[in-house]
Design an enzyme around this catalytic site. Sequence first.
Site, PDB file in Angstrom:
ATOM      1  N   ASP A   1       0.837  -1.206   0.000  1.00  0.00           N
ATOM      2  CA  ASP A   1       0.000   0.000   0.000  1.00  0.00           C
ATOM      3  C   ASP A   1       0.871   1.254   0.000  1.00  0.00           C
ATOM      4  O   ASP A   1       0.607   2.230  -0.708  1.00  0.00           O
ATOM      5  CB  ASP A   1      -0.883   0.037   1.253  1.00  0.00           C
ATOM      6  CG  ASP A   1      -1.888  -1.089   1.331  1.00  0.00           C
ATOM      7  OD1 ASP A   1      -3.095  -0.817   1.193  1.00  0.00           O
ATOM      8  OD2 ASP A   1      -1.477  -2.236   1.550  1.00  0.00           O
TER       9      ASP A   1
ATOM     10  N   ASP B   1      -5.590 -11.733   0.838  1.00  0.00           N
ATOM     11  CA  ASP B   1      -5.745 -12.537   2.051  1.00  0.00           C
ATOM     12  C   ASP B   1      -6.610 -13.782   1.919  1.00  0.00           C
ATOM     13  O   ASP B   1      -6.170 -14.881   2.245  1.00  0.00           O
ATOM     14  CB  ASP B   1      -6.323 -11.673   3.176  1.00  0.00           C
ATOM     15  CG  ASP B   1      -5.479 -10.441   3.466  1.00  0.00           C
ATOM     16  OD1 ASP B   1      -4.575 -10.133   2.676  1.00  0.00           O
ATOM     17  OD2 ASP B   1      -5.735  -9.778   4.481  1.00  0.00           O
TER      18      ASP B   1
ATOM     19  N   GLU C   1     -11.960   0.889  -1.501  1.00  0.00           N
ATOM     20  CA  GLU C   1     -10.923  -0.134  -1.513  1.00  0.00           C
ATOM     21  C   GLU C   1     -11.099  -1.078  -2.700  1.00  0.00           C
ATOM     22  O   GLU C   1     -10.142  -1.412  -3.392  1.00  0.00           O
ATOM     23  CB  GLU C   1     -10.979  -0.906  -0.194  1.00  0.00           C
ATOM     24  CG  GLU C   1      -9.872  -1.892   0.043  1.00  0.00           C
ATOM     25  CD  GLU C   1      -9.958  -2.531   1.435  1.00  0.00           C
ATOM     26  OE1 GLU C   1      -9.042  -3.291   1.773  1.00  0.00           O
ATOM     27  OE2 GLU C   1     -10.941  -2.271   2.171  1.00  0.00           O
TER      28      GLU C   1
END
Length: 411
Positions: A35, A158, A382
């Site tokens: 990020d 993830d 996001e």
Amino acid sequence: MTHLNETARDILRKNDRGGYTVPTDGLYPYQWNWDSVFAAWGFATFDNDRAWTEVETLFSGQWDDGMVPHIIFHQSDPGYFPGPDVWGTNKTPQTSGISQPPVAATMVRKIYEMDPEAGRARLAALYPRMVAWHRWWHDVRCAPGPACITHPWESGRDNCPDWDVGMANVDGSNVGPYQRRDTGHVDASMRPGKEDYDRYIAILQFGKACGWNHAEIMANGPFLMADPGITFILLRAHRDLIALGQELGEDVSEITGWADALEAAVPSIWNPDLGAYDARDIRTGTWANNLSSAAYLFLYAGIENPDMDAQMQRTWDAVTYGIPSSDPEAAHFDPRRYWRGPMWPVVNSLIALGLKDSGRDADEARLRRETATLIEKSGFYEYFDPVDGTPCGGSNFTWTAAIWLTWAGRD
């Protein structure tokens, strides 16, 4: 476009914590590895000095063995779990015990090329640190050939279905009580489930118990999978690091050897039954049998493959907006649950770099247009539902703002 450019710059400024940028306020209160590098790319469009500072702060958390951790805990925040006490790495500054996709060399090259004169001294200082990180990836995580991960979080994706076959062998039943914080910030239906989280914590606890000995984790840890995403990202990063080294007059033969070895390992992640690049459990040899957006980074890595071209076109045409993170025709496709289906603007930006580099200008323009449409409509979220465009996850998101400034909002 002008007001969105200014909004994007404001998001970067507001998520700035003084030398590093958080992904978004509340949900992610620390410095996350990849990020942060995207944030630096975004800053470089209007504040070159701040862009370099971002990367320098990230590398301040580098371990002696060369690893750059996936989280650096610059300050305490009890609203996040798992925090530094749970990781127990005993580093200064405190960090997590795993890494994240090594996009740094690629983004540093882009930042440097925006203003070579201003960046040369800072590149020269960062270069040996980047080489040490790439050496760690080659020596430790690429020992089986392709780049491997020891925790799903290390991939940056993830709960992607890529990891289901490996996660199935992780016993999460004895991790003890804990309190998640992420579901207090966003809708729980958009996040990984409890069973996933139990297993994430079990893998973490193994690493902590062995003192974060990476050789032990690679040999006996509960999770080890080849990751097409990091394989392609690292291969591209090796080549960008070579270019940076040549710019500085450095001997790049070692890095060239790493790149050659990794490219030679790419066929080992080709699943002939799936007809695509795929994740594979190193312990069992089992394929994930999942076509994820990570596989579409093959062009980003400079790999040509007509079968992958066809796969990408099929999954892209099956949705409305951008490249979905998982095959929309698969039974496990979930268009709003984190990495199990949503479209991520930041991944689109990497795929687009590959499209542009390979001369697929029309496809690159289409991907940019579809990504920009959702940001214009809903803001800097996001990720998004690729079918109906619903915004998901955190809002005012740093890397979405960054790729607007660098790619999606251009023109």
